[in-house]
Design a protein around this motif. Structure first.
Motif, short mmCIF file in Angstrom:
data_model
loop_
_atom_site.label_atom_id
_atom_site.label_comp_id
_atom_site.label_asym_id
_atom_site.label_seq_id
_atom_site.Cartn_x
_atom_site.Cartn_y
_atom_site.Cartn_z
N LEU A 83 -0.99 -3.93 -9.29
CA LEU A 83 -2.41 -4.20 -9.05
C LEU A 83 -2.87 -5.45 -9.81
N LYS A 140 5.11 5.38 -5.41
CA LYS A 140 5.02 5.47 -6.87
C LYS A 140 4.14 6.64 -7.30
N LEU A 141 3.05 6.88 -6.58
CA LEU A 141 2.20 8.04 -6.89
C LEU A 141 2.97 9.34 -6.68
N SER A 159 6.08 5.07 -13.26
CA SER A 159 5.48 4.77 -11.95
C SER A 159 4.04 4.31 -12.11
N ASP A 206 4.14 0.78 -13.20
CA ASP A 206 4.50 -0.08 -12.07
C ASP A 206 3.28 -0.35 -11.18
N ILE A 207 2.51 0.69 -10.91
CA ILE A 207 1.31 0.53 -10.08
C ILE A 207 0.31 -0.39 -10.77
N VAL A 210 2.67 1.78 -3.35
CA VAL A 210 1.84 2.51 -4.33
C VAL A 210 1.93 4.01 -4.06
N TYR A 250 0.83 -1.21 0.00
CA TYR A 250 0.00 0.00 0.00
C TYR A 250 0.87 1.26 0.00
N LEU A 293 -6.49 1.52 -0.44
CA LEU A 293 -5.59 2.37 -1.23
C LEU A 293 -6.13 3.79 -1.35
N VAL A 353 -4.60 6.77 -12.06
CA VAL A 353 -4.01 5.45 -12.33
C VAL A 353 -5.08 4.37 -12.34
N LEU A 411 -4.04 8.79 -7.59
CA LEU A 411 -4.47 7.39 -7.56
C LEU A 411 -5.65 7.18 -8.48
#
Length: 194
Positions: free
Chosen positions: A158, A142-143, A150, A153-154, A139, A136, A169, A185, A182
């Motif tokens: 997921l 990455k955000l 990024s 990657d997320i 993420v 968590y 999340l 994404v 978020l």
């Protein structure tokens, strides 16, 4: 990264941890190794450690690492930089550990993310000193980093970890004011771009 290379990089990371300990700085594994631990292995040549410390402490850490014979490059932040500097640490075999500092008072940085991630981090393996960020908070890192790599990657994480609770999340992202990032994404995931 081959198993042999990973072992050498982990050895270097432990040397870096020794130096961080002498400066009272805690670190958490973020980046590609953390992604691999949580089900999404991808190519990398480094090991990223997230820290939250003052620039002067980061400079002292870099100096100590250099005195121990490692090749060190310190990238100082500018006032608009969301990071508080990055230290590249290499040994004689070109293994690379990056210290990514999330504390940069002029721009704010994000030291709370590192502190929170450390509270929930798990050892890389039983008894290991290296601790890995939970999925968590990974993420969230990455955000915070932003950018297409990024986001990908997320999305990959997921797709490979369907047990991740999206409501959790969203709540975590909202607590860091990363909820819009978020949602962008997650909308890519909902559009089938995973």
């Amino acid at each position: 990264m081959t198993a042999e290379r990973l072992e050498a990089t982990l050895a270097l990371a432990h040397e870096v941890l020794d130096v961080l300990d002498t400066h009272d700085v805690q670190a958490v594994v973020i980046g590609a190794l953390a992604l691999a631990v949580h089900g999404y292995p991808r190519a990398t040549r480094d090991l990223d450690l997230g820290v939250a410390t003052s620039l002067s402490t980061l400079e002292n850490v870099a100096q100590t690492l250099s005195q121990r014979g490692m090749t060190v490059a310190l990238r100082r932040p500018d006032p608009q930089d969301p990071l508080g500097g990055v230290v590249d640490v290499e040994d004689e075999t070109d293994d690379l550990v990056q210290l990514v500092n999330f504390d940069n008072p002029p721009a704010g940085g994000f030291p709370r993310l590192v502190v929170d991630a450390l509270a929930t981090a798990e050892p890389l393996e039983p008894g290991a000193r290296l601790r890995v960020v939970d999925p968590y908070h990974l993420v969230m890192f990455k955000l915070y980093a932003g950018g297409p790599k990024s986001a990908l990657d997320i999305l990959a994480l997921l797709a490979r970890a369907p047990q991740l609770d999206r409501a959790r999340l969203r709540d975590l992202a909202a607590s860091y004011r990363l909820d819009r990032a978020l949602q962008r994404v997650l909308s890519l995931a909902d559009d089938g771009l995973t």
